[in-house]
Design a protein around this motif. Structure first.
Motif, PDB file in Angstrom:
ATOM      1  N   LYS A 118      31.901  56.981  37.231  1.00  0.00           N
ATOM      2  CA  LYS A 118      33.336  57.281  37.307  1.00  0.00           C
ATOM      3  C   LYS A 118      34.108  56.491  36.243  1.00  0.00           C
ATOM      4  CE  LYS A 118      32.976  58.255  42.192  1.00  0.00           C
ATOM      5  NZ  LYS A 118      33.488  59.579  42.440  1.00  0.00           N
ATOM      6  N   VAL A 119      33.559  56.476  35.037  1.00  0.00           N
ATOM      7  CA  VAL A 119      34.106  55.658  33.960  1.00  0.00           C
ATOM      8  C   VAL A 119      35.556  56.019  33.596  1.00  0.00           C
ATOM      9  CG1 VAL A 119      33.226  57.075  32.056  1.00  0.00           C
ATOM     10  CG2 VAL A 119      33.512  54.612  31.746  1.00  0.00           C
ATOM     11  N   ASP A 120      35.946  57.270  33.735  1.00  0.00           N
ATOM     12  CA  ASP A 120      37.300  57.698  33.372  1.00  0.00           C
ATOM     13  C   ASP A 120      38.203  57.939  34.575  1.00  0.00           C
ATOM     14  OD1 ASP A 120      36.858  57.645  30.600  1.00  0.00           O
ATOM     15  OD2 ASP A 120      35.903  59.623  30.672  1.00  0.00           O
ATOM     16  N   ASN A 121      37.754  57.581  35.762  1.00  0.00           N
ATOM     17  CA  ASN A 121      38.525  57.802  36.979  1.00  0.00           C
ATOM     18  C   ASN A 121      39.359  56.544  37.268  1.00  0.00           C
ATOM     19  OD1 ASN A 121      39.448  58.157  39.612  1.00  0.00           O
ATOM     20  ND2 ASN A 121      37.606  59.237  40.259  1.00  0.00           N
ATOM     21  N   TYR A 122      40.586  56.531  36.743  1.00  0.00           N
ATOM     22  CA  TYR A 122      41.410  55.329  36.855  1.00  0.00           C
ATOM     23  C   TYR A 122      41.870  55.042  38.276  1.00  0.00           C
ATOM     24  CZ  TYR A 122      41.023  54.695  31.928  1.00  0.00           C
ATOM     25  OH  TYR A 122      40.497  54.471  30.684  1.00  0.00           O
ATOM     26  N   ALA A 123      41.983  56.069  39.098  1.00  0.00           N
ATOM     27  CA  ALA A 123      42.318  55.828  40.513  1.00  0.00           C
ATOM     28  C   ALA A 123      41.178  55.080  41.182  1.00  0.00           C
ATOM     29  CB  ALA A 123      42.585  57.149  41.227  1.00  0.00           C
ATOM     30  N   TYR A 124      39.954  55.453  40.870  1.00  0.00           N
ATOM     31  CA  TYR A 124      38.776  54.795  41.426  1.00  0.00           C
ATOM     32  C   TYR A 124      38.695  53.350  40.928  1.00  0.00           C
ATOM     33  CZ  TYR A 124      33.907  54.380  42.992  1.00  0.00           C
ATOM     34  OH  TYR A 124      32.757  53.999  43.623  1.00  0.00           O
ATOM     35  N   ILE A 125      38.910  53.166  39.632  1.00  0.00           N
ATOM     36  CA  ILE A 125      38.884  51.817  39.037  1.00  0.00           C
ATOM     37  C   ILE A 125      39.955  50.946  39.683  1.00  0.00           C
ATOM     38  CG2 ILE A 125      39.257  50.488  36.915  1.00  0.00           C
ATOM     39  CD1 ILE A 125      38.143  52.992  35.402  1.00  0.00           C
ATOM     40  N   THR A 126      41.148  51.492  39.847  1.00  0.00           N
ATOM     41  CA  THR A 126      42.242  50.742  40.451  1.00  0.00           C
ATOM     42  C   THR A 126      41.916  50.356  41.886  1.00  0.00           C
ATOM     43  OG1 THR A 126      43.834  51.853  39.011  1.00  0.00           O
ATOM     44  CG2 THR A 126      44.715  50.786  40.972  1.00  0.00           C
ATOM     45  N   GLY A 127      41.263  51.241  42.622  1.00  0.00           N
ATOM     46  CA  GLY A 127      40.863  50.932  43.994  1.00  0.00           C
ATOM     47  C   GLY A 127      39.901  49.754  44.053  1.00  0.00           C
ATOM     48  N   ILE A 128      38.910  49.772  43.170  1.00  0.00           N
ATOM     49  CA  ILE A 128      37.963  48.654  43.094  1.00  0.00           C
ATOM     50  C   ILE A 128      38.698  47.373  42.731  1.00  0.00           C
ATOM     51  CG2 ILE A 128      36.008  47.697  41.802  1.00  0.00           C
ATOM     52  CD1 ILE A 128      35.038  50.621  41.436  1.00  0.00           C
ATOM     53  N   PHE A 129      39.565  47.479  41.739  1.00  0.00           N
ATOM     54  CA  PHE A 129      40.330  46.334  41.252  1.00  0.00           C
ATOM     55  C   PHE A 129      41.182  45.711  42.363  1.00  0.00           C
ATOM     56  CE2 PHE A 129      44.380  44.945  39.235  1.00  0.00           C
ATOM     57  CZ  PHE A 129      43.888  43.863  38.525  1.00  0.00           C
ATOM     58  N   LYS A 130      41.861  46.539  43.121  1.00  0.00           N
ATOM     59  CA  LYS A 130      42.713  46.037  44.203  1.00  0.00           C
ATOM     60  C   LYS A 130      41.889  45.317  45.271  1.00  0.00           C
ATOM     61  CE  LYS A 130      46.627  49.173  43.762  1.00  0.00           C
ATOM     62  NZ  LYS A 130      47.411  50.228  44.416  1.00  0.00           N
ATOM     63  N   LYS A 131      40.705  45.839  45.575  1.00  0.00           N
ATOM     64  CA  LYS A 131      39.831  45.172  46.537  1.00  0.00           C
ATOM     65  C   LYS A 131      39.379  43.818  45.996  1.00  0.00           C
ATOM     66  CE  LYS A 131      38.215  49.331  48.793  1.00  0.00           C
ATOM     67  NZ  LYS A 131      37.098  50.246  49.019  1.00  0.00           N
ATOM     68  N   MET A 132      39.123  43.749  44.696  1.00  0.00           N
ATOM     69  CA  MET A 132      38.706  42.489  44.086  1.00  0.00           C
ATOM     70  C   MET A 132      39.847  41.469  44.135  1.00  0.00           C
ATOM     71  SD  MET A 132      36.624  44.025  40.859  1.00  0.00           S
ATOM     72  CE  MET A 132      35.629  42.633  40.374  1.00  0.00           C
ATOM     73  N   ILE A 133      41.060  41.922  43.875  1.00  0.00           N
ATOM     74  CA  ILE A 133      42.230  41.040  43.916  1.00  0.00           C
ATOM     75  C   ILE A 133      42.433  40.509  45.337  1.00  0.00           C
ATOM     76  CG2 ILE A 133      44.760  41.003  43.808  1.00  0.00           C
ATOM     77  CD1 ILE A 133      43.580  40.759  41.066  1.00  0.00           C
ATOM     78  N   LYS A 134      42.309  41.369  46.332  1.00  0.00           N
ATOM     79  CA  LYS A 134      42.460  40.933  47.723  1.00  0.00           C
ATOM     80  C   LYS A 134      41.412  39.894  48.069  1.00  0.00           C
ATOM     81  CE  LYS A 134      44.673  44.959  49.759  1.00  0.00           C
ATOM     82  NZ  LYS A 134      44.541  46.053  50.719  1.00  0.00           N
ATOM     83  N   GLY A 135      40.188  40.120  47.636  1.00  0.00           N
ATOM     84  CA  GLY A 135      39.116  39.161  47.876  1.00  0.00           C
ATOM     85  C   GLY A 135      39.399  37.829  47.215  1.00  0.00           C
ATOM     86  N   LEU A 136      39.953  37.878  46.024  1.00  0.00           N
ATOM     87  CA  LEU A 136      40.304  36.660  45.302  1.00  0.00           C
ATOM     88  C   LEU A 136      41.401  35.905  46.037  1.00  0.00           C
ATOM     89  CD1 LEU A 136      39.711  35.096  42.667  1.00  0.00           C
ATOM     90  CD2 LEU A 136      41.541  36.399  41.607  1.00  0.00           C
ATOM     91  N   ASP A 137      42.379  36.640  46.554  1.00  0.00           N
ATOM     92  CA  ASP A 137      43.465  36.008  47.303  1.00  0.00           C
ATOM     93  C   ASP A 137      42.949  35.334  48.572  1.00  0.00           C
ATOM     94  OD1 ASP A 137      45.363  36.725  45.442  1.00  0.00           O
ATOM     95  OD2 ASP A 137      46.056  38.473  46.553  1.00  0.00           O
ATOM     96  N   LYS A 138      42.025  35.976  49.254  1.00  0.00           N
ATOM     97  CA  LYS A 138      41.464  35.404  50.478  1.00  0.00           C
ATOM     98  C   LYS A 138      40.677  34.137  50.163  1.00  0.00           C
ATOM     99  CE  LYS A 138      41.239  39.701  53.077  1.00  0.00           C
ATOM    100  NZ  LYS A 138      40.361  40.734  53.636  1.00  0.00           N
ATOM    101  N   LYS A 139      39.920  34.165  49.081  1.00  0.00           N
ATOM    102  CA  LYS A 139      39.152  32.982  48.691  1.00  0.00           C
ATOM    103  C   LYS A 139      40.091  31.829  48.348  1.00  0.00           C
ATOM    104  CE  LYS A 139      35.153  35.442  46.890  1.00  0.00           C
ATOM    105  NZ  LYS A 139      34.425  35.843  45.675  1.00  0.00           N
ATOM    106  N   SER A 140      41.179  32.140  47.656  1.00  0.00           N
ATOM    107  CA  SER A 140      42.153  31.108  47.296  1.00  0.00           C
ATOM    108  C   SER A 140      42.784  30.498  48.545  1.00  0.00           C
ATOM    109  CB  SER A 140      43.253  31.686  46.399  1.00  0.00           C
ATOM    110  OG  SER A 140      42.726  32.087  45.171  1.00  0.00           O
ATOM    111  N   LEU A 141      43.134  31.342  49.486  1.00  0.00           N
ATOM    112  CA  LEU A 141      43.742  30.873  50.724  1.00  0.00           C
ATOM    113  C   LEU A 141      42.772  29.978  51.486  1.00  0.00           C
ATOM    114  CD1 LEU A 141      46.058  30.863  52.747  1.00  0.00           C
ATOM    115  CD2 LEU A 141      45.126  32.967  53.705  1.00  0.00           C
ATOM    116  N   LEU A 142      41.526  30.402  51.600  1.00  0.00           N
ATOM    117  CA  LEU A 142      40.525  29.599  52.301  1.00  0.00           C
ATOM    118  C   LEU A 142      40.303  28.266  51.599  1.00  0.00           C
ATOM    119  CD1 LEU A 142      37.879  32.295  53.287  1.00  0.00           C
ATOM    120  CD2 LEU A 142      39.444  31.073  54.796  1.00  0.00           C
ATOM    121  N   SER A 143      40.322  28.279  50.292  1.00  0.00           N
ATOM    122  CA  SER A 143      40.157  27.044  49.526  1.00  0.00           C
ATOM    123  C   SER A 143      41.318  26.086  49.784  1.00  0.00           C
ATOM    124  CB  SER A 143      40.060  27.373  48.035  1.00  0.00           C
ATOM    125  OG  SER A 143      39.945  26.204  47.284  1.00  0.00           O
TER     126      SER A 143
END
Length: 76
Positions: free
Chosen positions: A36-61
């Protein structure tokens, strides 16, 4: 040069543009692996999940550091 979306996300999350841009590139690579290299909605979905995960890790830290400080003060 980072896009406006990358800059806005960096400002919103308090992360550096470089960090956010790196996550975007990881999301793009992950989407490419899924064919799905050109599917920007799909890329954005993955990206948003990664950002949420990063935020949770920061909070736990932050919580972990606060607990360590409290324990240290109690032990003195």
């Amino acid at each position: 040069m980072p896009t406006a979306y990358i800059k806005k996300t960096a400002e919103k999350t308090g992360k550096s543009v470089k960090q956010v841009e790196s996550l975007w590139n990881e999301a793009k690579a992950s989407a490419a692996e899924q064919g799905k290299v050109d599917n920007y909605a799909y890329i954005t979905g993955i990206f948003k999940k990664m950002i949420k995960g990063l935020d949770k890790k920061s909070l736990l830290s932050e919580i972990s550091e606060s607990v360590k400080e409290i324990i240290s003060k109690l032990n003195t």
